[in-house]
Design an enzyme around this catalytic site. Structure first.
Site, PDB file in Angstrom:
ATOM      1  N   LYS A  38       6.927 -13.016   7.053  1.00  0.00           N
ATOM      2  CA  LYS A  38       7.394 -12.852   5.671  1.00  0.00           C
ATOM      3  C   LYS A  38       7.617 -11.386   5.294  1.00  0.00           C
ATOM      4  CE  LYS A  38       2.807 -12.884   3.633  1.00  0.00           C
ATOM      5  NZ  LYS A  38       1.632 -13.750   3.513  1.00  0.00           N
ATOM      6  N   ARG A 131      -7.716 -17.092  -4.095  1.00  0.00           N
ATOM      7  CA  ARG A 131      -6.314 -17.476  -4.101  1.00  0.00           C
ATOM      8  C   ARG A 131      -6.323 -18.972  -3.785  1.00  0.00           C
ATOM      9  NH1 ARG A 131      -1.773 -14.525  -0.473  1.00  0.00           N
ATOM     10  NH2 ARG A 131      -2.018 -16.408   0.773  1.00  0.00           N
TER      11      ARG A 131
HETATM   12  C1  PLP Z   1       0.726 -13.380   4.396  1.00  0.00           C
HETATM   13  C2  PLP Z   1      -0.257 -14.295   4.963  1.00  0.00           C
HETATM   14  C3  PLP Z   1      -0.909 -13.968   6.151  1.00  0.00           C
HETATM   15  C4  PLP Z   1      -0.687 -12.659   6.888  1.00  0.00           C
HETATM   16  O1  PLP Z   1      -1.430 -11.619   6.308  1.00  0.00           O
HETATM   17  P1  PLP Z   1      -1.390 -10.129   6.933  1.00  0.00           P
HETATM   18  O2  PLP Z   1      -2.355  -9.367   6.097  1.00  0.00           O
HETATM   19  O3  PLP Z   1       0.013  -9.653   6.806  1.00  0.00           O
HETATM   20  O4  PLP Z   1      -1.819 -10.235   8.351  1.00  0.00           O
HETATM   21  C5  PLP Z   1      -1.786 -14.895   6.676  1.00  0.00           C
HETATM   22  N1  PLP Z   1      -2.034 -16.062   6.056  1.00  0.00           N
HETATM   23  C6  PLP Z   1      -1.435 -16.416   4.895  1.00  0.00           C
HETATM   24  C7  PLP Z   1      -1.750 -17.719   4.268  1.00  0.00           C
HETATM   25  C8  PLP Z   1      -0.526 -15.537   4.311  1.00  0.00           C
HETATM   26  O5  PLP Z   1       0.077 -15.881   3.172  1.00  0.00           O
END
Ligand code: PLP
Length: 359
Positions: A38, A131
């Site tokens: 993302k 969250r």
């Molecule tokens: C964005 C996201 C991640 C990745 O997090 P990073 O800090 O970029 O490694 C992992 N799990 C979920 C559910 C996310 O939304």
């Protein structure tokens, strides 16, 4: 060759080697890595480099990105809990989705039934970051109801830490997660092979040889893409920072008073700017702005310049201490995760790919 500015230079070799290092570290601890795309709007070249680095699949928060990734023919995971309005696409496109709402899971089941598919889910538990996630005390009942759905398979439990409140993985929350897993395994006889308990913020723990992990899957974006630890922002031991560079062009260069003239209202974004009078300074304007990046997330490669502010299309920099600079020059920046997200999403920032081992 014509250059198109602003542009972001993407070193695919570094993204591949960052991925390799993280995959190797994790595999040695019995952990699988899913790469999170993302941060680069699921850019296909970057995603391919991650796959070459050895991850088992690609994960993204947005269905539009996952639809794009489909052509890479690898396992796909939806990270953001699904919207009720997108369950059709979720079942059609992705192999695994993360879930915390029973109503959504029931709809996924219905769609999966209609399509004659089994949809896999990981149930998210909120261990304190606040969250998404089912509260631990509600988990058992929800898992029990889902167990009876014909076309849904619960393949594991997951949790998100260090996202909203910045709560980090530790002994306490990991033990709590393991207890929840064991309870469901024993009482409901669901195998739950996957424990997906983290993201980039979990990686530093893996460097500690004494560390025993309850997790067997991590979803990693930032440390692969930017080489940095979360949340400290320091370079991670095993990865390179030389993955992305943002380049913007100098469109005005003048000695200007730093004090403004006239009555002060709010700026273009509704904020009142604090004005510090530093006398006459060499001021530059770059052709990039808030529509493309978060100015607070840009770090000039040259330590001699500072960012003074930005509007939607202009970035104002102080160049007083920079010698030999002229109109049309290019200025280079490293980026924060937020700035990277903006630059990769903005159609106004050109993407340039190269492949080099150089730092
Ligand atoms: C964005 C996201 C991640 C990745 O997090 P990073 O800090 O970029 O490694 C992992 N799990 C979920 C559910 C996310 O939304």
């Amino acid at each position: 060759m014509t250059v198109l500015n602003p542009r972001i230079e993407i070193n695919l070799a570094k993204i591949e080697s960052n991925t390799k290092e993280i995959v190797e570290l994790a595999n040695n601890r019995g952990i699988d890595i899913w790469a999170v795309t993302k941060g680069v709007a699921a850019d296909l070249k970057v995603a391919k480099a991650m796959l070459l680095g050895g991850v088992i699949g690609l994960a993204d928060s947005r269905m539009r990105n996952l639809i794009k990734l489909k052509e890479l023919k690898c396992p796909l995971m939806l990270l953001r809990i699904p919207m009720l309005s997108e369950v059709d696409k979720v079942v059609e496109i992705v192999d695994i989705s993360l879930n915390s709402e029973l109503e959504v899971v029931k709809r996924l089941n219905q769609v999966a039934k209609d399509k004659d598919k089994v949809h896999k889910i990981i149930l998210m538990v909120d261990l304190g970051d606040r969250r998404e996630g089912i509260l631990p005390e509600d988990l058992f009942e929800i898992a029990k109801e889902i167990k009876d759905l014909s076309n849904i398979e619960i393949i594991g439990l997951g949790t998100n830490l260090a996202c909203f409140r910045g709560i980090l993985p530790n002994e306490d929350n990991m033990t709590q997660l393991m207890d929840l897993v064991n309870n469901i395994r024993e009482e409901l006889e669901i195998e739950l092979p996957i424990i997906s308990a983290g993201n980039s913020s979990s990686l530093p723990l893996l460097l500690d040889l004494k560390h025993t992990s309850v997790t067997n899957q991590l979803r990693v974006g930032e440390t692969i893409l930017l080489g940095r630890e979360v949340p400290s922002g320091e370079k991670f031991e095993l990865t390179s920072l030389a993955t992305f560079k943002l380049i913007a062009e100098l469109i005005e260069l003048k000695d200007k008073p730093t004090a403004s003239k006239g009555e002060q209202g709010n700026d273009a974004f509704g904020q009142k700017q604090k004005i510090v009078d530093k006398g006459i300074r060499k001021r530059g304007i770059l052709g990039i702005g808030r529509q493309d990046i978060i100015p607070e997330g840009l770090f000039p490669v040259s330590k001699k310049m500072t960012i003074e502010g930005a509007s939607s299309d202009h970035l104002i920099v102080d160049l007083t201490d920079v010698e030999d600079i002229k109109l049309g020059d290019e200025i280079e920046f490293r980026l924060s995760y937020g700035a990277l997200l903006g630059a990769m999403t903005s159609p106004y920032v050109n993407k340039e790919y190269y492949y080099t081992e150089e730092e």
